[in-house]
Design a protein around this motif. Structure first.
Motif, PDB file in Angstrom:
ATOM      1  N   HIS A  39       1.297  12.264  -9.278  1.00  0.00           N
ATOM      2  CA  HIS A  39       0.623  13.535  -8.980  1.00  0.00           C
ATOM      3  C   HIS A  39       1.545  14.717  -9.249  1.00  0.00           C
ATOM      4  CE1 HIS A  39      -1.471  16.718  -6.849  1.00  0.00           C
ATOM      5  NE2 HIS A  39      -0.372  16.893  -6.121  1.00  0.00           N
ATOM      6  N   TRP A  40       2.777  14.659  -8.715  1.00  0.00           N
ATOM      7  CA  TRP A  40       3.686  15.784  -8.893  1.00  0.00           C
ATOM      8  C   TRP A  40       4.200  15.872 -10.326  1.00  0.00           C
ATOM      9  CZ3 TRP A  40       3.092  19.561  -5.917  1.00  0.00           C
ATOM     10  CH2 TRP A  40       2.749  19.383  -4.579  1.00  0.00           C
ATOM     11  N   GLY A  41       4.331  14.750 -11.011  1.00  0.00           N
ATOM     12  CA  GLY A  41       4.713  14.781 -12.418  1.00  0.00           C
ATOM     13  C   GLY A  41       3.638  15.427 -13.266  1.00  0.00           C
ATOM     14  N   ASP A  42       2.377  15.081 -12.981  1.00  0.00           N
ATOM     15  CA  ASP A  42       1.260  15.688 -13.711  1.00  0.00           C
ATOM     16  C   ASP A  42       1.129  17.169 -13.388  1.00  0.00           C
ATOM     17  OD1 ASP A  42       0.729  13.230 -14.791  1.00  0.00           O
ATOM     18  OD2 ASP A  42      -1.004  12.800 -13.502  1.00  0.00           O
ATOM     19  N   ALA A  43       1.330  17.533 -12.121  1.00  0.00           N
ATOM     20  CA  ALA A  43       1.239  18.944 -11.725  1.00  0.00           C
ATOM     21  C   ALA A  43       2.291  19.762 -12.470  1.00  0.00           C
ATOM     22  CB  ALA A  43       1.412  19.085 -10.219  1.00  0.00           C
TER      23      ALA A  43
ATOM     24  N   GLU B 189       0.842  -1.202   0.000  1.00  0.00           N
ATOM     25  CA  GLU B 189       0.000   0.000   0.000  1.00  0.00           C
ATOM     26  C   GLU B 189       0.876   1.250   0.000  1.00  0.00           C
ATOM     27  OE1 GLU B 189      -0.580  -2.546   2.280  1.00  0.00           O
ATOM     28  OE2 GLU B 189      -2.256  -3.394   1.156  1.00  0.00           O
ATOM     29  N   ASP B 190       1.987   1.185   0.742  1.00  0.00           N
ATOM     30  CA  ASP B 190       2.931   2.310   0.750  1.00  0.00           C
ATOM     31  C   ASP B 190       3.510   2.521  -0.641  1.00  0.00           C
ATOM     32  OD1 ASP B 190       2.565   2.605   3.490  1.00  0.00           O
ATOM     33  OD2 ASP B 190       4.292   1.328   3.981  1.00  0.00           O
ATOM     34  N   LEU B 191       3.800   1.431  -1.333  1.00  0.00           N
ATOM     35  CA  LEU B 191       4.333   1.511  -2.686  1.00  0.00           C
ATOM     36  C   LEU B 191       3.327   2.165  -3.620  1.00  0.00           C
ATOM     37  CD1 LEU B 191       6.546   0.805  -4.771  1.00  0.00           C
ATOM     38  CD2 LEU B 191       5.401  -1.387  -5.069  1.00  0.00           C
ATOM     39  N   ALA B 192       2.061   1.733  -3.539  1.00  0.00           N
ATOM     40  CA  ALA B 192       1.019   2.314  -4.390  1.00  0.00           C
ATOM     41  C   ALA B 192       0.846   3.797  -4.102  1.00  0.00           C
ATOM     42  CB  ALA B 192      -0.295   1.565  -4.197  1.00  0.00           C
ATOM     43  N   ALA B 193       0.893   4.177  -2.834  1.00  0.00           N
ATOM     44  CA  ALA B 193       0.741   5.588  -2.455  1.00  0.00           C
ATOM     45  C   ALA B 193       1.920   6.408  -2.978  1.00  0.00           C
ATOM     46  CB  ALA B 193       0.626   5.714  -0.949  1.00  0.00           C
ATOM     47  N   ALA B 194       3.130   5.855  -2.880  1.00  0.00           N
ATOM     48  CA  ALA B 194       4.315   6.566  -3.359  1.00  0.00           C
ATOM     49  C   ALA B 194       4.273   6.723  -4.880  1.00  0.00           C
ATOM     50  CB  ALA B 194       5.578   5.833  -2.937  1.00  0.00           C
ATOM     51  N   GLN B 195       3.835   5.692  -5.590  1.00  0.00           N
ATOM     52  CA  GLN B 195       3.712   5.785  -7.047  1.00  0.00           C
ATOM     53  C   GLN B 195       2.672   6.835  -7.434  1.00  0.00           C
ATOM     54  OE1 GLN B 195       2.903   1.637  -7.842  1.00  0.00           O
ATOM     55  NE2 GLN B 195       5.033   1.234  -8.406  1.00  0.00           N
TER      56      GLN B 195
ATOM     57  N   ALA C 128       9.936  21.242  -8.184  1.00  0.00           N
ATOM     58  CA  ALA C 128      11.138  20.405  -8.273  1.00  0.00           C
ATOM     59  C   ALA C 128      11.400  19.683  -6.960  1.00  0.00           C
ATOM     60  CB  ALA C 128      12.348  21.249  -8.666  1.00  0.00           C
ATOM     61  N   ALA C 129      11.252  20.363  -5.846  1.00  0.00           N
ATOM     62  CA  ALA C 129      11.503  19.736  -4.545  1.00  0.00           C
ATOM     63  C   ALA C 129      10.500  18.619  -4.279  1.00  0.00           C
ATOM     64  CB  ALA C 129      11.446  20.771  -3.428  1.00  0.00           C
ATOM     65  N   GLN C 130       9.240  18.859  -4.601  1.00  0.00           N
ATOM     66  CA  GLN C 130       8.213  17.851  -4.380  1.00  0.00           C
ATOM     67  C   GLN C 130       8.442  16.633  -5.279  1.00  0.00           C
ATOM     68  OE1 GLN C 130       7.652  21.103  -4.819  1.00  0.00           O
ATOM     69  NE2 GLN C 130       6.173  21.839  -3.308  1.00  0.00           N
ATOM     70  N   ARG C 131       8.810  16.877  -6.543  1.00  0.00           N
ATOM     71  CA  ARG C 131       9.071  15.770  -7.462  1.00  0.00           C
ATOM     72  C   ARG C 131      10.286  14.970  -7.009  1.00  0.00           C
ATOM     73  NH1 ARG C 131      10.286  17.879 -12.762  1.00  0.00           N
ATOM     74  NH2 ARG C 131      10.648  19.868 -11.777  1.00  0.00           N
ATOM     75  N   ARG C 132      11.341  15.658  -6.583  1.00  0.00           N
ATOM     76  CA  ARG C 132      12.559  14.989  -6.114  1.00  0.00           C
ATOM     77  C   ARG C 132      12.289  14.164  -4.864  1.00  0.00           C
ATOM     78  NH1 ARG C 132      15.542  19.257  -4.371  1.00  0.00           N
ATOM     79  NH2 ARG C 132      14.595  18.885  -2.346  1.00  0.00           N
ATOM     80  N   ASP C 133      11.569  14.757  -3.907  1.00  0.00           N
ATOM     81  CA  ASP C 133      11.269  14.043  -2.663  1.00  0.00           C
ATOM     82  C   ASP C 133      10.366  12.838  -2.898  1.00  0.00           C
ATOM     83  OD1 ASP C 133      12.811  15.922  -1.382  1.00  0.00           O
ATOM     84  OD2 ASP C 133      11.109  17.063  -0.586  1.00  0.00           O
ATOM     85  N   ALA C 134       9.388  12.984  -3.795  1.00  0.00           N
ATOM     86  CA  ALA C 134       8.488  11.866  -4.097  1.00  0.00           C
ATOM     87  C   ALA C 134       9.256  10.724  -4.753  1.00  0.00           C
ATOM     88  CB  ALA C 134       7.343  12.337  -4.989  1.00  0.00           C
TER      89      ALA C 134
END
Length: 114
Positions: free
Chosen positions: A16-20, A5-11, A33-39
Motif C-alpha cells: 500500500h505505501w509503496g504504491d502510494a 494473517e499478520d504476515l499477509a497484513a504486513a505485506q 518515507a516514515a510510513q514506508r520505513r515503518d511498514a
C-alpha cells in the motif's frame, strides 16, 4: 506471537505505501518515507518471528548464518573462517538508516563464501 494473517497484513501494508509513493506526483522524494520505513520494519519483525516459530522455512543462507554465528559469535567485519572445507567471510551492511543517511539504525550481516 505472530500469525500468517499478520504476515499477509504486513505485506499488504508495505505494498500500500509503496504504491502510494509510486503514484504520488508531488515531486517530494521523502513523501510517505516514515510510513514506508515503518511498514518494512514491521514486515521484517513478523517474518523473523514466524521463522523462529517454525511457521516459515528458513533459507539455506539463513541456516548457514545461524550456524556460523553460533560457532563465531563475536566475529568482526571481514573475519574469515573455514567451515566444512569452505572459506567464509562475515559482511555487515545497513538495513535501515536515518533520514540523513549518516546514522545506521539497524545492521544486518551475512556469511559469504570467499
Amino acid at each position: 506471537m505472530n500469525t500468517m494473517e499478520d504476515l499477509a497484513a504486513a505485506q499488504a501494508n508495505v505494498k500500500h505505501w509503496g504504491d502510494a509513493y509510486a503514484n504520488d506526483r508531488s515531486n517530494n522524494p521523502d513523501k510517505f518515507a516514515a510510513q514506508r520505513r515503518d511498514a518494512a520494519a514491521k514486515l521484517r519483525q513478523i517474518e523473523r518471528s514466524l521463522k523462529q516459530q517454525g511457521l516459515i522455512e528458513k533459507t539455506a543462507q539463513e541456516l548457514l548464518d545461524e550456524e556460523l554465528d553460533g560457532l563465531y559469535p563475536n566475529a568482526k567485519s571481514k573475519t574469515m573462517v573455514t567451515h566444512q572445507g569452505k572459506k567464509y567471510q562475515v559482511r555487515y551492511f545497513p538495513i535501515e538508516q536515518s533520514r540523513s543517511r549518516k546514522t545506521v539504525k539497524e545492521w544486518g550481516h551475512s556469511w559469504d563464501v570467499v
